[in-house]
Scaffold this motif. Structure first.
Motif, PDB file in Angstrom:
ATOM      1  N   TRP A  83      23.317  -6.781 -16.134  1.00 15.20           N
ATOM      2  CA  TRP A  83      21.942  -7.068 -16.320  1.00 15.20           C
ATOM      3  C   TRP A  83      21.026  -6.013 -15.605  1.00 15.20           C
ATOM      4  O   TRP A  83      20.070  -5.899 -15.970  1.00 15.20           O
ATOM      5  CB  TRP A  83      21.743  -8.302 -15.592  1.00 15.20           C
ATOM      6  N   ALA A  84      21.662  -5.790 -14.306  1.00 21.76           N
ATOM      7  CA  ALA A  84      20.773  -4.455 -13.805  1.00 21.76           C
ATOM      8  C   ALA A  84      20.564  -3.202 -14.687  1.00 21.76           C
ATOM      9  O   ALA A  84      19.529  -2.517 -14.599  1.00 21.76           O
ATOM     10  CB  ALA A  84      21.637  -4.027 -12.357  1.00 21.76           C
ATOM     11  N   ASP A  85      21.843  -3.037 -15.525  1.00 22.20           N
ATOM     12  CA  ASP A  85      21.653  -1.848 -16.269  1.00 22.20           C
ATOM     13  C   ASP A  85      20.416  -2.017 -17.446  1.00 22.20           C
ATOM     14  O   ASP A  85      19.849  -1.084 -17.765  1.00 22.20           O
ATOM     15  CB  ASP A  85      22.789  -1.275 -17.108  1.00 22.20           C
ATOM     16  N   LEU A  86      20.630  -3.169 -17.864  1.00 25.58           N
ATOM     17  CA  LEU A  86      19.581  -3.638 -18.785  1.00 25.58           C
ATOM     18  C   LEU A  86      18.124  -3.337 -18.454  1.00 25.58           C
ATOM     19  O   LEU A  86      17.156  -2.946 -18.998  1.00 25.58           O
ATOM     20  CB  LEU A  86      19.687  -5.053 -19.425  1.00 25.58           C
ATOM     21  N   GLU A  87      17.833  -3.877 -17.163  1.00 25.94           N
ATOM     22  CA  GLU A  87      16.494  -3.842 -16.714  1.00 25.94           C
ATOM     23  C   GLU A  87      16.049  -2.275 -16.499  1.00 25.94           C
ATOM     24  O   GLU A  87      15.000  -2.040 -16.483  1.00 25.94           O
ATOM     25  CB  GLU A  87      16.596  -4.672 -15.036  1.00 25.94           C
ATOM     26  N   HIS A 132      12.787  -0.478 -18.068  1.00 21.85           N
ATOM     27  CA  HIS A 132      11.928  -0.030 -17.306  1.00 21.85           C
ATOM     28  C   HIS A 132      11.956   1.543 -17.572  1.00 21.85           C
ATOM     29  O   HIS A 132      10.859   2.013 -17.407  1.00 21.85           O
ATOM     30  CB  HIS A 132      11.927  -0.464 -15.654  1.00 21.85           C
ATOM     31  N   GLY A 133      12.756   2.274 -17.745  1.00 20.63           N
ATOM     32  CA  GLY A 133      12.941   3.513 -17.945  1.00 20.63           C
ATOM     33  C   GLY A 133      12.534   3.917 -19.246  1.00 20.63           C
ATOM     34  O   GLY A 133      12.149   5.080 -19.164  1.00 20.63           O
ATOM     35  N   ARG A 134      12.539   3.011 -20.067  1.00 20.23           N
ATOM     36  CA  ARG A 134      11.892   3.563 -21.363  1.00 20.23           C
ATOM     37  C   ARG A 134      10.361   3.816 -21.390  1.00 20.23           C
ATOM     38  O   ARG A 134       9.723   4.758 -21.879  1.00 20.23           O
ATOM     39  CB  ARG A 134      11.832   2.392 -22.390  1.00 20.23           C
ATOM     40  N   GLY A 135       9.794   3.162 -20.401  1.00 19.09           N
ATOM     41  CA  GLY A 135       8.101   3.195 -20.239  1.00 19.09           C
ATOM     42  C   GLY A 135       7.038   3.161 -21.412  1.00 19.09           C
ATOM     43  O   GLY A 135       6.126   3.770 -21.571  1.00 19.09           O
ATOM     44  N   THR A 136       7.739   2.324 -22.366  1.00 21.13           N
ATOM     45  CA  THR A 136       6.891   1.908 -23.489  1.00 21.13           C
ATOM     46  C   THR A 136       6.219   0.535 -23.595  1.00 21.13           C
ATOM     47  O   THR A 136       5.481   0.277 -24.386  1.00 21.13           O
ATOM     48  CB  THR A 136       7.826   2.026 -24.923  1.00 21.13           C
ATOM     49  N   GLU A 137       6.608  -0.310 -22.615  1.00 18.47           N
ATOM     50  CA  GLU A 137       5.926  -1.377 -22.273  1.00 18.47           C
ATOM     51  C   GLU A 137       5.301  -1.737 -20.952  1.00 18.47           C
ATOM     52  O   GLU A 137       5.603  -1.048 -20.122  1.00 18.47           O
ATOM     53  CB  GLU A 137       7.120  -2.802 -22.398  1.00 18.47           C
ATOM     54  N   THR A 138       4.312  -2.659 -21.038  1.00 19.53           N
ATOM     55  CA  THR A 138       3.369  -2.750 -19.908  1.00 19.53           C
ATOM     56  C   THR A 138       4.320  -3.756 -18.821  1.00 19.53           C
ATOM     57  O   THR A 138       5.462  -4.146 -19.423  1.00 19.53           O
ATOM     58  CB  THR A 138       2.374  -3.741 -20.324  1.00 19.53           C
ATOM     59  N   GLU A 139       4.068  -3.912 -17.635  1.00 20.51           N
ATOM     60  CA  GLU A 139       4.895  -4.840 -16.797  1.00 20.51           C
ATOM     61  C   GLU A 139       5.131  -6.128 -17.110  1.00 20.51           C
ATOM     62  O   GLU A 139       5.819  -6.889 -17.345  1.00 20.51           O
ATOM     63  CB  GLU A 139       4.298  -4.689 -15.474  1.00 20.51           C
ATOM     64  N   GLY A 166      21.161  -7.924 -30.205  1.00 23.53           N
ATOM     65  CA  GLY A 166      21.299  -7.621 -28.753  1.00 23.53           C
ATOM     66  C   GLY A 166      20.212  -7.930 -28.146  1.00 23.53           C
ATOM     67  O   GLY A 166      19.339  -7.664 -28.792  1.00 23.53           O
ATOM     68  N   PRO A 167      19.993  -8.006 -26.886  1.00 27.15           N
ATOM     69  CA  PRO A 167      18.929  -7.928 -26.056  1.00 27.15           C
ATOM     70  C   PRO A 167      18.139  -6.756 -26.293  1.00 27.15           C
ATOM     71  O   PRO A 167      18.422  -5.588 -26.466  1.00 27.15           O
ATOM     72  CB  PRO A 167      19.467  -8.368 -24.455  1.00 27.15           C
ATOM     73  N   THR A 168      16.783  -6.961 -25.753  1.00 26.77           N
ATOM     74  CA  THR A 168      15.820  -5.606 -25.672  1.00 26.77           C
ATOM     75  C   THR A 168      16.333  -4.533 -25.038  1.00 26.77           C
ATOM     76  O   THR A 168      16.968  -5.007 -23.934  1.00 26.77           O
ATOM     77  CB  THR A 168      14.366  -6.066 -25.139  1.00 26.77           C
ATOM     78  N   ALA A 169      16.335  -3.149 -25.199  1.00 26.67           N
ATOM     79  CA  ALA A 169      16.731  -2.054 -24.506  1.00 26.67           C
ATOM     80  C   ALA A 169      17.865  -1.731 -24.374  1.00 26.67           C
ATOM     81  O   ALA A 169      18.501  -1.083 -23.493  1.00 26.67           O
ATOM     82  CB  ALA A 169      16.068  -2.064 -22.972  1.00 26.67           C
ATOM     83  N   VAL A 170      18.760  -2.760 -25.065  1.00 24.26           N
ATOM     84  CA  VAL A 170      20.263  -2.422 -24.867  1.00 24.26           C
ATOM     85  C   VAL A 170      20.748  -1.362 -25.706  1.00 24.26           C
ATOM     86  O   VAL A 170      22.104  -0.672 -25.548  1.00 24.26           O
ATOM     87  CB  VAL A 170      21.072  -3.775 -25.437  1.00 24.26           C
ATOM     88  N   GLU A 225       4.637  -7.344 -20.340  1.00 24.71           N
ATOM     89  CA  GLU A 225       5.552  -7.234 -21.534  1.00 24.71           C
ATOM     90  C   GLU A 225       7.229  -6.864 -21.319  1.00 24.71           C
ATOM     91  O   GLU A 225       7.987  -7.588 -21.909  1.00 24.71           O
ATOM     92  CB  GLU A 225       5.193  -5.868 -22.452  1.00 24.71           C
ATOM     93  N   GLN A 226       7.501  -6.132 -20.239  1.00 25.34           N
ATOM     94  CA  GLN A 226       8.775  -5.811 -19.533  1.00 25.34           C
ATOM     95  C   GLN A 226       9.404  -7.464 -19.096  1.00 25.34           C
ATOM     96  O   GLN A 226      10.559  -7.855 -19.443  1.00 25.34           O
ATOM     97  CB  GLN A 226       8.732  -4.847 -18.603  1.00 25.34           C
TER      98      GLN A 226
END
Length: 184
Positions: free
Chosen positions: A125-129, A133-140, A9-13, A142-143
């Protein structure tokens, strides 16, 4: 009969979170530990979080056909799924669960063709974004890169045997376990 399941699955799923819940609640399901050439992070244990291998050992396994799938990630470190532990778990009758990226899933279709492939999708898609963003573990930056990759991954959803939408961890876990239990 032992079965293998591949989760992508995609990142952050929420792949890692769902798998952690499956491993916690179903000790009868054997989760594959990946190998990597990167150095362990604080608290990581060899053989539990990853098999931490030298570049030379990793390349030797690749050359010998001993990786079900592998890739160079971000141009920095190699990651892959060692063949021997998976085949051993299957031969012992275990249900096997692997977590890999899209390229890895495609490789496993060749190296382990009987494995059932499951795509974990976000509700939107909005939920994935929002999750990323909510994880806060990657730079902008990287996101942004991860979201570009996620577009490609989301477009491949139809390649998979099953799709599970991760609205909640509990529901996604239940849906995955239903697929695993009904496929056996």
């Amino acid at each position: 009969m032992a079965k293998a399941f591949v989760l992508t699955g995609p990142t952050a799923v929420g792949k890692g979170t769902v798998i952690a819940e499956i491993v916690r609640s179903r000790p009868d399901i054997w989760f594959s530990v990946s190998a990597t050439t990167r150095k362990p992070r604080p608290g990581e244990v060899d053989g539990v979080n990853y098999f931490f291998l030298s570049e030379e050992k990793f390349d030797e396994l690749v050359r010998g056909g001993q990786m079900l799938e592998w890739a160079l990630v971000h141009g920095l470190a190699k990651y892959g799924t060692p063949r021997e532990p998976v085949e051993q778990a299957l031969s012992q009758g275990h249900t096997v669960l692997l977590e890999v990226d899209l390229a890895g899933a495609r490789q496993i279709r060749e190296s382990l063709p009987h494995a059932q492939q499951i795509f974990l999708a976000p509700p939107s898609w909005a939920d994935l974004e929002r999750r990323l963003h909510g994880r806060g573990t990657e730079t902008e930056g990287e996101q942004k890169r991860r979201l570009e990759t996620a577009k490609v991954e989301m477009a491949a959803e139809s390649e998979f045997d099953h799709v599970v939408v991760n609205v909640t961890v509990a529901q996604a876990t239940a849906d995955l376990l239903k697929i695993i239990d009904q496929t056996q």
